[in-house]
Design an enzyme around this catalytic site. Structure first.
Site, PDB file in Angstrom:
ATOM      1  CE  LYS A  93      -3.644  -2.145   2.814  1.00 34.65           C
ATOM      2  NZ  LYS A  93      -4.714  -2.589   1.950  1.00 34.65           N
TER       3      LYS A  93
ATOM      4  CD  GLU B 251      -4.648   5.659   4.248  1.00 37.84           C
ATOM      5  OE1 GLU B 251      -5.804   5.421   4.644  1.00 37.84           O
ATOM      6  OE2 GLU B 251      -4.182   5.197   3.202  1.00 37.84           O
TER       7      GLU B 251
ATOM      8  CG  HIS C  65     -11.439  -1.837   8.818  1.00 38.22           C
ATOM      9  ND1 HIS C  65     -11.945  -0.565   8.785  1.00 38.22           N
ATOM     10  CD2 HIS C  65     -10.716  -1.913   9.953  1.00 38.22           C
ATOM     11  CE1 HIS C  65     -11.549   0.095   9.858  1.00 38.22           C
ATOM     12  NE2 HIS C  65     -10.806  -0.698  10.594  1.00 38.22           N
TER      13      HIS C  65
ATOM     14  NE  ARG D  98      -7.930  -9.347  -4.414  1.00 42.34           N
ATOM     15  CZ  ARG D  98      -8.997  -8.841  -3.828  1.00 42.34           C
ATOM     16  NH1 ARG D  98     -10.189  -9.058  -4.342  1.00 42.34           N
ATOM     17  NH2 ARG D  98      -8.903  -8.110  -2.726  1.00 42.34           N
TER      18      ARG D  98
END
Ligand code: ADP
Ligand code: ADP
Ligand code: MG
Length: 668
Positions: A116, A200, A235, A300
């Protein structure tokens, strides 16, 4: 086009890929583990190769064996599905090195988007908007802490290698940062073998909106619009829909173009999803003010791809096969249109009322709404299991996906609710009724969407009893009377209520409902039955059964058509309004049982002990953390049920435990 492909996956996605391959005249090879020897995906394919023991490490992640199987069976290409090897760049490269086509992007694109933090650095240079945060290479804990302070709380610590909702910790204030970082890193190293993290800004009340993109080997790109996946727990996505409710055309186009730019930046080929976190500064009423930020790209096919298929009328697996075999994209951007609205529900083996604890067990009953395949008239059911199959602790807990399409969102919502009501599963816990409660909630039905929806609506979602104890008992009594009558007609000697001829007869039936004893008193009157449940007044009970075994139960003023499945002592009652289980204890079978469980602390499911927070002799207080376990890709904490002293530890960190195994002993 290929003649034969190998599907390097299991469960619903392997069945899904096999269905399209079959329709296109492409032969398929399944691979399977010990646990999956008789799995549905094996029979969905033309050939099958055993690749190892049940745990994914010994089977579905054994890519050398998968390559050998492809070569031995003469497959020309490998479809990786999602999860497992789908985002493994070494595997994609190894396929290429062995002359096999990997049905997915080039290894270099997987690598670029795999971490990420690195993908964010790359997106920054492609001018894709990012969430404010820190995604540098430095990992010194104190430096990370300073970065979090600078960004401002709340922040989210994310494992750079993370996925599937794992390896994330929200931190509300600076004092909590150090502990959260440590726990995040531990989960990251255990799950992904890499403990690098990024930080973040934690976006408040965000929506999760993602864009389906497609690229071909000739440099063409399109986006197939968006999916809203804001309804999440831990999440992880629970309900997904397309298009995103209220999406302004200009933002749709801007997000689509940003997603195509992201794909182009890594020379992407095939199906991919660019996920955005979307801030709603103007609230639900002002979607025109939404601000979107790149979160990650999943390289994907996605679990929720069917909702895109439903609104575009396309088969994305067909597109994958065409692109992988070198064909150009079947359509250009201007050819693509959104029609109607689609919603997907993920049916999982889990207990929503116990913080979504994953469940395992046998699908003793698994009845689904009529399957209408790709032309979604009613409902599409994508699954990889059959009645009688086992949901084991080895793989994830998804049982099936229900996908519905309607002209409008409201119509789709009503169809999904009807489809869920017609989904009858017994033998293990599922989230089916919970999903219905989410659909009925004000936030969802009014499309007030954000990732905190489940938390916000929790009063309406958990521990609901929509059928009501009175109706559940009435239905169970009706079922008992009905089966006695049926037994009588087959065998006159089993008649047990011959006393009826003496006018009014009555009997008592003892039930257990939600852990409480409930007494039902049934009277046989000349003009019908009368039932009193608990301390409530007696009311007339009447019922009739149809050819499918459904019971139309009328109890006083209440009426409900139910389907009841009896498994041992437990009656599973499914009605249009809701579902429940009720036990009619068999008094004899419990004779001699007894003895409390006091002081024993057992594993709620099979898994691995990650850490133990106490040692023998420690004094603990109620609610204190004792053990961290990992099972079904999630960490579970086990807390002290009462104050006490740790008498004995029975396992060490790293050890595997079976369900119900005693983990430690507490003395009071
Ligand atoms: P989606 O957005 O399609 O739901 P997820 O990230 O939740 O994508 O993952 C899709 C599937 O792949 C799920 O079955 C999930 O459990 C699995 N998965 C994703 N990432 C990982 C991972 N790093 N390790 C294990 N399983 C994963
Ligand atoms: P994964 O690889 O596990 O799918 P993501 O980075 O896609 O991880 O995030 C998963 C979910 O976590 C998102 O769908 C969203 O609900 C939540 N999330 C991620 N980043 C943020 C953020 N910065 N602020 C608020 N929520 C976030
Ligand atoms: Mg994600």
């Amino acid at each position: 086009m290929f003649d034969k492909i190998l599907i390097a996956n299991r469960g619903e996605i392997a069945c899904r890929v096999a269905a399209t391959a079959r329709r296109m005249g492409v032969k398929t090879v399944a691979v399977y583990s010990d646990a999956d020897a008789h799995a549905k995906h094996v029979s969905a394919c033309d050939e099958a190769v055993h690749i190892g023991a049940s745990s994914p490490k010994e089977s579905y992640l054994q890519w050398q064996r998968i390559l050998d199987a492809a070569k031995a069976t003469g497959a020309q290409a490998v479809h990786p599905g999602y999860g497992f090897l789908s985002e493994n760049e070494e595997f994609a490269q190894a396929c290429a090195d062995n002359g096999l086509v990997f049905i997915g992007p080039p290894a270099s694109a997987i690598k670029a988007m795999g971490l990420k933090a690195e993908s964010k650095r790359l997106m920054e240079s492609a001018s894709v908007p990012l969430v404010p945060g820190y995604h540098g290479a430095g990992q010194d804990p104190e430096m990370l802490h300073k970065e979090a302070d600078r960004i401002g709380y709340p922040v989210l610590i994310k494992a750079s290698a993370g996925g599937g909702g794992k390896g994330m910790r929200a931190v509300q204030k600076t004092e909590e940062f150090a502990a959260a970082l440590e726990s995040c890193k531990r989960e990251a190293i255990n799950s992904f073998g890499d403990d690098a993290v990024l930080i973040e800004k934690y976006v408040q009340r965000p929506r999760h909106i993602e864009i389906q993109v497609f690229g071909d080997a000739h440099g063409n790109y399109v986006y197939l619009f968006e999916r809203d996946c804001s309804v999440q727990r831990r999440h992880q996505k629970v309900l997904e829909e397309a298009p995103a409710p209220g999406m302004p055309e200009s933002i749709r186009a801007a997000m689509g173009e940003a997603a195509v730019n992201a794909a182009r930046a890594v020379n992407y080929v095939g199906a991919g999803t660019v996920e955005f976190i979307v801030e709603q500064p103007g609230g639900y009423e002002r979607p025109d003010q939404m601000k979107f930020y790149f979160m990650e790209m999943n390289t994907r096919l996605q679990v929720e791809h069917p909702v895109t298929e439903a609104i575009t009328g396309l088969d994305l697996v067909e597109w994958q096969l065409r692109v992988a075999s070198g064909e150009p994209l079947p359509l250009e951007q201007d050819d693509l249109l959104i029609e109607g609205h689609a919603i997907e529900a993920r049916i999982c083996a889990e207990n929503p009322d116990k913080n979504f604890l994953p469940a395992t067990g046998t699908l003793k009953i698994y009845r689904k709404p009529a399957h209408a395949s790709f032309e979604i008239d009613v409902v599409r059911v994508d699954d990889g299991v059959r009645e009688g199959d086992v949901i084991s602790p080895f793989y994830d807990s998804m049982i099936a996906k229900l996908i519905v399409w309607g002209e409008t969102r409201q119509e789709a919502l009503a169809k999904l609710d009807a489809a869920l009501a017609a989904t009858h599963i017994a033998g293990l816990q599922t989230n089916v009724q919970f999903l219905r409660h989410v659909l009925a909630s004000e936030s969802f039905s009014q499309a007030k969407l954000d990732t905190a929806l489940i938390q916000r609506e929790s009063d309406q979602l958990f521990k609901q009893d929509k059928l009501g104890a009175q109706m559940v008992v009435a239905a169970a009594v009706a079922q008992t009377v009905l089966s006695e009558r049926q037994a009588e007609t087959h065998d006159p000697f089993s008649r047990r209520d011959g006393f009826r001829s003496h006018g009014t007869a009555s009997r008592r039936i003892d039930f257990e409902y939600k852990g409480q004893p409930v007494v039902a008193k049934l009277r046989y009157l000349s003009d019908g039955l009368q039932l009193a449940v608990g301390d409530q007044d007696a009311r007339p009970l009447a019922f009739s059964a149809d050819a499918q075994g459904r019971l139309d139960v009328r109890f006083g003023d209440d009426r409900q058509v139910v389907q009841i499945y009896k498994i041992g002592e437990v009656a599973h009652v499914f009605g249009a309004r809701g579902a429940a289980t009720i036990t009619e204890p068999d008094v004899l079978s419990h004779a001699g049982e007894g003895g409390g469980e006091a002081g024993r602390l057992t594993a709620p499911m099979p898994g691995k002990v990650v850490s133990i927070a106490v040692k023998a002799g420690d004094k603990v207080s109620k609610g204190q953390l004792l053990v961290v376990m990992e099972a079904m890709k999630m960490e579970h904490t086990i807390a002290a049920p009462q104050d006490g002293v740790v008498a004995e530890l029975l396992f060490a960190p790293g050890e595997q435990v079976t369900e119900g195994a005693e983990l430690l002993r507490l003395a009071s």
